[in-house]
Design an enzyme around this catalytic site. Structure first.
Site, mmCIF file in Angstrom:
data_model
loop_
_atom_site.group_PDB
_atom_site.id
_atom_site.type_symbol
_atom_site.label_atom_id
_atom_site.label_comp_id
_atom_site.label_asym_id
_atom_site.label_seq_id
_atom_site.Cartn_x
_atom_site.Cartn_y
_atom_site.Cartn_z
ATOM 1 N N HIS A 50 0.811 -1.213 0.000
ATOM 2 C CA HIS A 50 0.000 0.000 0.000
ATOM 3 C C HIS A 50 0.843 1.261 0.000
ATOM 4 O O HIS A 50 1.752 1.425 0.809
ATOM 5 C CB HIS A 50 -0.910 -0.018 1.240
ATOM 6 C CG HIS A 50 -1.639 1.266 1.473
ATOM 7 N ND1 HIS A 50 -1.675 1.885 2.698
ATOM 8 C CD2 HIS A 50 -2.359 2.047 0.632
ATOM 9 C CE1 HIS A 50 -2.385 2.987 2.613
ATOM 10 N NE2 HIS A 50 -2.808 3.110 1.369
ATOM 11 N N GLU A 100 3.395 6.065 7.104
ATOM 12 C CA GLU A 100 2.114 5.759 7.743
ATOM 13 C C GLU A 100 1.258 4.835 6.894
ATOM 14 O O GLU A 100 0.449 4.061 7.417
ATOM 15 C CB GLU A 100 1.350 7.061 8.036
ATOM 16 C CG GLU A 100 0.622 7.706 6.872
ATOM 17 C CD GLU A 100 1.557 8.324 5.835
ATOM 18 O OE1 GLU A 100 1.118 8.546 4.697
ATOM 19 O OE2 GLU A 100 2.723 8.599 6.174
ATOM 20 N N ASP A 101 1.436 4.875 5.570
ATOM 21 C CA ASP A 101 0.627 4.040 4.688
ATOM 22 C C ASP A 101 0.851 2.556 4.958
ATOM 23 O O ASP A 101 -0.104 1.769 5.012
ATOM 24 C CB ASP A 101 0.903 4.375 3.219
ATOM 25 C CG ASP A 101 2.393 4.465 2.907
ATOM 26 O OD1 ASP A 101 3.216 4.148 3.794
ATOM 27 O OD2 ASP A 101 2.735 4.859 1.779
ATOM 28 N N PHE A 102 2.113 2.172 5.147
ATOM 29 C CA PHE A 102 2.415 0.773 5.432
ATOM 30 C C PHE A 102 1.795 0.327 6.757
ATOM 31 O O PHE A 102 1.196 -0.741 6.851
ATOM 32 C CB PHE A 102 3.932 0.568 5.477
ATOM 33 C CG PHE A 102 4.342 -0.781 6.019
ATOM 34 C CD1 PHE A 102 4.286 -1.897 5.213
ATOM 35 C CD2 PHE A 102 4.766 -0.923 7.327
ATOM 36 C CE1 PHE A 102 4.652 -3.148 5.706
ATOM 37 C CE2 PHE A 102 5.142 -2.166 7.833
ATOM 38 C CZ PHE A 102 5.093 -3.269 7.022
#
Length: 431
Positions: free
Chosen positions: A208, A235-237
């Site tokens: 992601h 933060e996406d991970f």
């Protein structure tokens, strides 16, 4: 050949297995991309009303395409949504553009949030958090400022949000733009990045990226809200990781995310690639070995040597066939992702592809040489495992050394864990 040491045969067999696994990834990406991408969303009337969507748009600064990109969100073919623009600095020139679009489209539910909040070290989370707290719909979309939206993209993403899903994200790609830098970006996102992204989605690996994604707000709230992830750089991970650990699923939508930044130059883009490589190395040290092995030129040379050891094949012929086949498979994958005629000539693709493949190992070595990461107005230095120290600008030297003390954060790159997991799965597939 019997006089050769036994370990040489072991290395040769390992490289051949790794090489076969890499070609399995190529095949997966091409087949899955053809099956998955660019399917038209059904616009038939539904008995169940479409859910409302709150769209968060974090902004910082202005580029020539910003107003056009933002305007595409005001003209989407979707019944109920709100636009929440987030600007941390009240003097940012993006404020005037947003206010002008709000006046131009008074029927669109749009609000401007100024000032941000301090919930962590991640500037993007700090900028979006007030808008997230004020979002009124169950689905929340996070979309970077450089994204251009097609009319039916949001509809497609909502249709992908099934009952068992809490995250739908778009595969990064680029709009058609002029110049060699734009060609270089399109070649990268349409070949290397797409191959990783499509294979990861097919294999169920977290890949992601947060530039354009749709989330279930209730799930994020159950994890403590968006501010929970303010302590991470990537933060996406961690959002994707937390969602899947709660038993929810995620997947990509049919349409790629169209990056349409108005400033496009090779140097800036290469700095992005170097920054991503630094995150991958810090999070998963085995990337130091596995990522260079995944490069076309490096892997081809090792596989050619291995084929000579094991099968007594001509190494030059093997190497040239390897490069030609890799080139053709990348052209095929790019054509699938583009879903139409490319704006540049095939000769330009050859130059862009060669430039990408030859510069890739150099950029990776550059990332290893200086681990300090410059992200917008902040600088971080990473340690093994992803621990990062935020550095004042005057403490960051060319060697990346610093004696200042600061807060410690955990950081990661979504593609870092994927690179290692995918490399492992390559071996499993090929064996």
């Amino acid at each position: 050949m019997s006089h050769l040491p036994t370990p040489l045969y072991g290395f040769a067999i390992f490289f051949l297995i790794f090489w076969c696994g890499t070609w399995c990834v190529h095949l997966i990406a091409i087949c899955y991309g053809k099956f998955k991408l660019h399917k038209k969303s059904c616009k038939c009337p539904s008995e169940t009303p479409l859910p409302g969507v709150s769209i968060l748009k974090p902004l910082m600064g202005v580029d020539p395409n910003l107003e056009h990109n933002l305007e595409t969100f005001f003209t989407m073919d979707y019944p109920v949504y709100e636009l929440l623009f987030c600007v941390e600095d009240k003097c940012d020139p993006a404020v005037k553009i947003v206010e002008g679009l709000i006046d131009k489209y008074p029927l669109v539910d749009a609000r401007l949030f100024l000032g941000g909040s301090n919930v962590g070290v991640n500037p993007k989370i700090n900028n979006m958090n007030p808008a997230y707290e004020a979002a009124k719909y169950e689905f929340v979309m996070i979309s970077d400022s450089g994204i251009k939206m097609r009319n039916d993209t949001l509809l497609d993403m909502v249709y992908h949000m099934g009952e068992k899903y809490a995250l739908v994200h778009q595969m990064p790609f680029t709009c058609d733009r002029e110049g060699f830098a734009a060609t270089f970006e399109k070649v990268f996102f349409g070949t290397v990045q797409s191959r990783i992204y499509l294979s990861a989605d097919f294999l169920g690996i977290n890949c992601h990226t947060g530039m354009s994604c749709l989330l279930r707000k209730s799930v994020i709230d159950s994890l403590g809200g968006l501010k929970t992830f303010g302590c991470y750089l990537a933060e996406d991970f961690f959002i994707a990781k937390a969602i899947t650990e709660q038993g929810w699923k995620m997947r990509i939508s049919n349409q790629p995310a169209l990056q349409n930044c108005g400033t496009c130059d090779i140097s800036t883009f290469q700095q992005r690639l170097i920054r991503w490589a630094k995150l991958r190395v810090a999070m998963v040290p085995t990337t130091i070995l596995l990522e260079p092995l995944s490069e076309c030129m490096v892997l081809g040379a090792l596989a050619a040597w291995s084929a000579t050891i094991v099968f007594k094949w001509d190494p030059l012929v093997f190497y040239l066939v390897h490069i030609l086949t890799w080139f053709l498979s990348d052209w095929l994958l790019l054509s699938i992702v583009q879903n139409g005629s490319l704006t540049f000539h095939k000769f330009e693709f050859v130059i862009g592809w060669l430039f990408r493949e030859l510069s890739g190992p150099y950029l990776f070595l550059h990332a290893l040489w200086n681990p300090a990461i410059r992200w917008r107005t902040r600088t971080y230095k990473l340690r093994w495992g992803g621990i990062a120290y935020e550095l004042p600008d005057n403490c960051c030297s060319s060697s990346g050394s610093c004696k200042c003390s600061s807060s410690i954060i955990s950081s990661a790159s979504s593609s870092s864990t994927f690179q290692t997991n995918l490399s492992s799965k390559r071996l499993l597939i090929s064996s």
